[in-house]
Scaffold this motif. Structure first.
Motif, PDB file in Angstrom:
ATOM      1  N   GLY A  84     -10.754  -2.891  22.915  1.00 32.66           N
ATOM      2  CA  GLY A  84      -9.383  -2.919  23.413  1.00 32.66           C
ATOM      3  C   GLY A  84      -8.598  -4.130  22.956  1.00 32.66           C
ATOM      4  N   ALA A  85      -9.285  -5.260  22.770  1.00 33.89           N
ATOM      5  CA  ALA A  85      -8.571  -6.505  22.474  1.00 33.89           C
ATOM      6  C   ALA A  85      -8.314  -6.720  20.990  1.00 33.89           C
ATOM      7  CB  ALA A  85      -9.359  -7.691  23.034  1.00 33.89           C
ATOM      8  N   LEU A  86      -9.211  -6.256  20.125  1.00 35.80           N
ATOM      9  CA  LEU A  86      -9.066  -6.526  18.693  1.00 35.80           C
ATOM     10  C   LEU A  86      -8.027  -5.602  18.066  1.00 35.80           C
ATOM     11  CD1 LEU A  86     -12.806  -6.946  17.642  1.00 35.80           C
ATOM     12  CD2 LEU A  86     -11.091  -8.737  17.899  1.00 35.80           C
ATOM     13  N   PRO A  87      -7.179  -6.137  17.173  1.00 38.10           N
ATOM     14  CA  PRO A  87      -6.181  -5.294  16.497  1.00 38.10           C
ATOM     15  C   PRO A  87      -6.825  -4.463  15.392  1.00 38.10           C
ATOM     16  CG  PRO A  87      -5.993  -7.545  15.722  1.00 38.10           C
ATOM     17  CD  PRO A  87      -7.019  -7.568  16.820  1.00 38.10           C
ATOM     18  N   ILE A  88      -6.146  -3.397  15.033  1.00 35.73           N
ATOM     19  CA  ILE A  88      -6.581  -2.511  13.959  1.00 35.73           C
ATOM     20  C   ILE A  88      -5.891  -2.936  12.662  1.00 35.73           C
ATOM     21  CG2 ILE A  88      -6.394  -0.152  13.065  1.00 35.73           C
ATOM     22  CD1 ILE A  88      -8.561  -0.295  15.037  1.00 35.73           C
ATOM     23  N   GLN A  89      -6.639  -2.910  11.554  1.00 35.67           N
ATOM     24  CA  GLN A  89      -6.090  -3.191  10.229  1.00 35.67           C
ATOM     25  C   GLN A  89      -6.287  -1.974   9.327  1.00 35.67           C
ATOM     26  OE1 GLN A  89      -8.154  -6.735   8.852  1.00 35.67           O
ATOM     27  NE2 GLN A  89      -6.299  -7.936   9.050  1.00 35.67           N
ATOM     28  N   ILE A  90      -5.364  -1.814   8.385  1.00 34.35           N
ATOM     29  CA  ILE A  90      -5.502  -0.808   7.335  1.00 34.35           C
ATOM     30  C   ILE A  90      -5.437  -1.558   6.008  1.00 34.35           C
ATOM     31  CG2 ILE A  90      -4.494   1.223   6.222  1.00 34.35           C
ATOM     32  CD1 ILE A  90      -3.365   2.034   8.908  1.00 34.35           C
ATOM     33  N   GLY A  91      -6.439  -1.387   5.175  1.00 36.20           N
ATOM     34  CA  GLY A  91      -6.464  -2.116   3.920  1.00 36.20           C
ATOM     35  C   GLY A  91      -7.450  -1.518   2.943  1.00 36.20           C
ATOM     36  N   ARG A  92      -7.647  -2.231   1.852  1.00 33.72           N
ATOM     37  CA  ARG A  92      -8.606  -1.814   0.835  1.00 33.72           C
ATOM     38  C   ARG A  92      -9.078  -3.041   0.069  1.00 33.72           C
ATOM     39  NH1 ARG A  92      -4.419   1.625  -3.015  1.00 33.72           N
ATOM     40  NH2 ARG A  92      -2.944  -0.063  -3.440  1.00 33.72           N
ATOM     41  N   GLY A  93     -10.276  -2.904  -0.553  1.00 31.47           N
ATOM     42  CA  GLY A  93     -10.844  -4.014  -1.295  1.00 31.47           C
ATOM     43  C   GLY A  93     -11.357  -5.102  -0.371  1.00 31.47           C
ATOM     44  N   GLY A  94     -11.702  -6.244  -0.947  1.00 35.16           N
ATOM     45  CA  GLY A  94     -12.175  -7.370  -0.157  1.00 35.16           C
ATOM     46  C   GLY A  94     -13.643  -7.237   0.214  1.00 35.16           C
ATOM     47  N   ASP A  95     -14.041  -7.922   1.301  1.00 38.63           N
ATOM     48  CA  ASP A  95     -15.426  -7.890   1.752  1.00 38.63           C
ATOM     49  C   ASP A  95     -15.480  -7.323   3.154  1.00 38.63           C
ATOM     50  OD1 ASP A  95     -14.467  -9.914   3.383  1.00 38.63           O
ATOM     51  OD2 ASP A  95     -15.304 -11.522   2.155  1.00 38.63           O
ATOM     52  N   GLU A  96     -16.644  -7.529   3.829  1.00 38.09           N
ATOM     53  CA  GLU A  96     -16.824  -6.915   5.145  1.00 38.09           C
ATOM     54  C   GLU A  96     -15.992  -7.583   6.217  1.00 38.09           C
ATOM     55  OE1 GLU A  96     -19.761 -10.272   4.866  1.00 38.09           O
ATOM     56  OE2 GLU A  96     -19.010  -8.677   3.559  1.00 38.09           O
ATOM     57  N   ARG A  97     -15.412  -8.771   5.934  1.00 35.71           N
ATOM     58  CA  ARG A  97     -14.614  -9.468   6.938  1.00 35.71           C
ATOM     59  C   ARG A  97     -13.117  -9.357   6.680  1.00 35.71           C
ATOM     60  NH1 ARG A  97     -16.688 -13.569   9.748  1.00 35.71           N
ATOM     61  NH2 ARG A  97     -14.818 -13.277  10.998  1.00 35.71           N
ATOM     62  N   ARG A  98     -12.706  -9.359   5.419  1.00 35.57           N
ATOM     63  CA  ARG A  98     -11.279  -9.401   5.101  1.00 35.57           C
ATOM     64  C   ARG A  98     -10.972  -8.427   3.974  1.00 35.57           C
ATOM     65  NH1 ARG A  98     -12.686 -14.616   6.368  1.00 35.57           N
ATOM     66  NH2 ARG A  98     -11.382 -15.681   7.919  1.00 35.57           N
ATOM     67  N   PHE A  99      -9.843  -7.729   4.128  1.00 31.80           N
ATOM     68  CA  PHE A  99      -9.355  -6.865   3.060  1.00 31.80           C
ATOM     69  C   PHE A  99      -8.702  -7.716   1.974  1.00 31.80           C
ATOM     70  CE2 PHE A  99      -9.017  -3.460   6.438  1.00 31.80           C
ATOM     71  CZ  PHE A  99      -9.964  -2.627   5.867  1.00 31.80           C
ATOM     72  N   ALA A 100      -8.785  -7.245   0.740  1.00 33.93           N
ATOM     73  CA  ALA A 100      -8.045  -7.894  -0.337  1.00 33.93           C
ATOM     74  C   ALA A 100      -6.559  -7.569  -0.243  1.00 33.93           C
ATOM     75  CB  ALA A 100      -8.600  -7.451  -1.695  1.00 33.93           C
ATOM     76  N   GLU A 101      -6.248  -6.366   0.262  1.00 37.56           N
ATOM     77  CA  GLU A 101      -4.856  -5.938   0.404  1.00 37.56           C
ATOM     78  C   GLU A 101      -4.728  -5.183   1.718  1.00 37.56           C
ATOM     79  OE1 GLU A 101      -1.502  -3.221  -1.987  1.00 37.56           O
ATOM     80  OE2 GLU A 101      -3.574  -3.365  -2.729  1.00 37.56           O
TER      81      GLU A 101
END
Length: 816
Positions: A84-101
């Motif tokens: 419930g607390a964590l926001p949702i992201q939509i992306g691609r690329g990058g690693d398991e922690r951060r999207f490249a885009e």
């Protein structure tokens, strides 16, 4: 009528209920075969698989398994609160922690991060979805509502007990979902409108699995043990002791009164009660010595451990971290996230990927979860130890720390402890670092004073380097070398008697006797003066090579015996380190600013927005906000943090050298470190001014630029033109201000007898105000006066910039 009981392990929830009340029987059905399913509901579908989820009574699960069991409630709460607390992201690329885009403007982000439907915010919706996924054997059902244009406008969570997936009789898995509304109406929902989330069952595609099923016996045992103890306390009439008396002569009313004394209830516990025993006098029985009770403590601890294990939640996560060290608690928290929370979050997020284009994916943003940094912190700590031992380079450390490498000679070199002598990676880096080139495979050359021996042969050496000349001298034949040395000694007058010709001791004794400034114990100074007193060479290849090698060696002057003065190498070393750090920082800064310029959030409602279609109204004639793009305040702080370690080390080294020279004690006063902090802060302010000019350039460019790429070219051109001059100016200013400021602070703390003399470079670049100060000597702490302004030391950050910019002066410190 007996109240409805919570059946063992919740498994009885799946057994078909009898049509009529039957006499209760006890059985161990299935106990002979541990693999017999106790949850089989006796229902099959067209695929021939058991309808395992059909008999799961969700209402009873909530009432008897979730609301009444402490550990079930805390486990579900611990897992679902993060969803419930964590926001949702939509992306691609990058690693398991951060999207490249990342995508910042999508209909899914609005319903998953802001408001899912008119009744629920996105946080409440995601928490309920997570809890249902943990408790429902059917899984969770999310109904999607779209606009006429096909855009998702709301998400509604359907009660699992009122949704049935209907298999397709013609071969497709699903025909539709059948949903029963509150008023009893049945709706048929197309599979395209429903997201069906479930933790998959290994054999039944129409069923999920839930930790509550595996922990059912433990949940049932934990709840019933609590009920048993509460009932025992409420109904137990056992007193603290019994006093038996002879009842002969006691009438019935008196016995009834005594019997009432045995009334149940906690408020009678511990009282003494009198009962009749017949003839024989008075007796006493202590009933509190052996109370009839369950082993509740052991039972409760076992049930708790089994429930928490089924949900994958360590006890420290639900609030009890006793008997654990900090390291163990950190490890438990990381284990919970890695093995329980992240798979659960990925299961939820991946269910929404079907509404995205190819290559884009949905996931929870866990980049700020500190528990997930646990293995990375350990990796960085190990990498720092390897760097300090000279096993890896700065760039290799930054790759381990998931930072961009600097890719400059200083960061590519190995720095060998304890002298931190650089081992270059290639000949070009060796030239930039001012040390010899590689001696061959696996044998890097070390600068003078680095502590490594010179190689014994000239192979692989640069023919023009000092190391090559020395190696050539060593490779010469012993006879030639001896003859050359003997000839050299013969030219030196005043050789002392008593020393055998041809010995090193005779040469050193001769050099010492010829010097009038020798100080006992200073062997390095004696040898240096001996070398300077020698002016001729005798015929011989070795002697000529040694003389040539000495001329090619870059000499670094030792501090004067009567004081301290920073050398050119001191300033150049700090300046090069600052320049390398600033070059890397500005390169990353340029990339971030270009990325922000391309970001949809920056371009929205400007003339550079690219409409998604004819109905997209997010484009108008407004310009891009240049100040928002460059984000100057952020970079000012980051610049200061980047330069602070470099300048603090330089300040500490300088203050230590000044203290050892003047007083023999190498202490570092706080003001010396303050000089480094002030220089780093002023460098950050310079970056702020630099970015303000970039923002102004972006505003000017928008008068003519019609495309976003033209603005990107403006940024790239600005950095190409301005970066070299900015880096050179800031690097020199930081080096001069830090070294001179640290030296001045150390000199002031050394005592009132310390004086310093202003020294310029003596060339045409020296400004007139500083040329007038050449040779002026004042006590330490007394400011100089230049153009009617006080100047504490060269590069004083509090002086007018016209007196400090590009300043290269220094101070010579001595004792009066």
């Amino acid at each position: 009528m007996m109240p409805r009981q919570f059946l063992p392990a919740l498994r009885g929830l799946l057994l078909p209920r009898p049509a009529a009340a039957a006499v209760e029987t006890k059985t161990l059905a299935g106990a002979s075969n541990p693999y017999v399913s106790m949850t089989y509901a006796g229902v099959t579908n067209v695929w021939g698989t058991e309808g395992r989820a059909s008999g799961w009574d969700m209402d009873r699960v909530i009432t008897e398994g979730y609301e009444r069991s402490i550990w079930t409630f805390k486990s579900v709460e611990a897992i679902s609160k993060h969803a419930g607390a964590l926001p949702i992201q939509i992306g691609r690329g990058g690693d398991e922690r951060r999207f490249a885009e990342t995508m910042t403007d999508h209909p899914l982000l609005r319903v998953l991060n802001h408001r899912a439907n008119p009744l629920e915010t996105a946080d409440v919706f995601k928490k309920r979805l997570s809890a249902q996924l943990l408790l429902s054997k059917k899984g969770a059902f999310v109904e999607k509502t779209r606009s006429r244009a096909g855009t998702i406008t709301r998400l509604d969570l359907l009660p699992p007990s009122r949704v049935e997936p209907i298999p397709d009789p013609h071969g497709d898995y699903l025909s539709h979902f059948q949903f029963t509304t509150n008023d009893g109406r049945v709706r048929e929902l197309d599979p395209e409108r429903v997201i069906w989330l479930r933790d998959p069952h290994p054999t039944d595609p129409f069923s999920g699995v839930t930790p509550l099923e595996a922990a059912g016996l433990s949940v049932d045992l934990d709840v019933k043990a609590r009920i048993y103890n509460i009932s025992f306390i409420d109904n137990d009439g056992r007193p603290g002791g019994l006093v038996g008396i002879d009842v002969d002569g006691v009438d019935a009313r008196e016995m009834e009164r005594i019997q009432r004394r045995l009334a149940p209830g906690a408020h009678h516990a511990g009282e003494l009660t009198i009962v009749g025993t017949g003839p024989g006098g008075i007796t006493y029985v202590d009933t509190s010595a052996r109370p009839r009770e369950m082993a509740y403590e052991t039972l409760s601890a076992t049930s708790k451990g089994e429930i928490l294990a089924a949900f994958g939640v360590p006890e420290s996560i639900v609030g009890n971290a006793s008997e654990r060290t900090y390291a163990n608690a950190d490890r438990e928290e990381w284990t919970f996230w890695d093995h329980t929370e992240l798979p659960h979050l990925n299961l939820i997020a991946s269910a929404f990927d079907d509404d995205l284009d190819d290559g884009w994916t949905t996931r929870f943003d866990t980049s700020r979860v500190q528990a997930l940094e646990f293995p990375r912190r350990q990796a960085r700590a190990e990498a720092r130890e390897e760097f300090n031992a000279g096993l890896i380079t700065i760039d290799e450390y930054r790759e381990i720390a998931q930072l961009d490498p600097f890719d400059v000679p200083h960061s590519r070199a190995l720095w060998i402890s304890p002298q931190k002598a650089p081992v270059p990676a290639n000949p070009q880096d060796a030239a930039a670092l001012g040390v010899g080139a590689d001696t061959g495979p696996g044998m890097p050359a070390i600068s003078p004073g680095g502590g490594a021996p010179l190689p014994e042969g000239p192979e692989g050496l640069d023919a023009g380097s000092a190391a090559a000349a020395v190696a050539a001298a060593r490779a010469d034949t012993p006879g030639d070398a001896a003859a050359a040395v003997a000839a050299a000694r013969a030219l030196a007058p005043g050789a002392p008697a008593g020393e055998a010709p041809g010995t090193a001791a005779a040469a050193v004794a001769q050099a010492r006797s010829a010097s009038t400034l020798a100080v006992p114990g200073q062997a390095a100074a004696d040898v240096d003066r001996a070398r300077q007193s020698y002016t001729g060479t005798a015929p011989g290849a070795a002697a000529a090579d040694v003389a040539a090698a000495r001329e090619g060696i870059e000499r670094k002057a030792l501090p004067d015996e009567d004081g301290y003065e920073a050398t050119d190498d001191d300033f150049d070393g700090v300046s090069n380190a600052v320049a390398a750090a600033l070059t890397a920082l500005l390169a990353r800064q340029q990339g971030v600013i270009v990325a922000r310029l391309r970001a949809p959030k920056i371009r929205k409602h400007t003339r550079y927005w690219e409409p998604d279609g004819p109905g997209d109204q997010r484009r108008n004639d407004q310009p891009v906000d240049g100040d928002r793009v460059v984000s100057a305040a952020r970079w000012a702080e980051e610049t200061a943090q980047t330069l602070m370690p470099i300048l603090q080390q330089a300040a500490a080294s300088t203050a230590t050298a000044v203290g050892q020279t003047l007083t023999g004690a190498g202490t570092v006063p706080p003001a010396a470190v303050g000089a480094a902090a002030l220089s780093a802060t002023q460098a950050g302010e310079a970056i702020t001014a630099f970015l303000a000019e970039l923002a102004e350039a972006l505003r000017d460019a928008q008068h003519t630029a019609t495309t976003l790429e033209e603005l990107v070219e403006t940024v790239s051109g600005f950095y190409s033109l301005a970066t070299p001059e900015l880096v050179a100016r800031l690097a020199e200013a930081c080096a001069v201000a830090t070294i001179n400021g640290a030296a001045e602070a150390a000199a002031e703390s050394a005592g009132p007898a310390v004086v310093r003399t202003w020294i310029t470079r003596g060339d045409t670049r020296v400004r007139p105000a500083h040329r007038a100060l050449q040779g002026v000597t004042l006590p330490a702490g007394t400011p100089y006066t230049a153009d009617d302004f006080p100047l504490r030391y060269p590069g004083d950050p509090f002086a007018p910039i016209a007196l400090t910019v590009n300043c290269r002066c220094r101070l010579h410190y001595s004792t009066a």
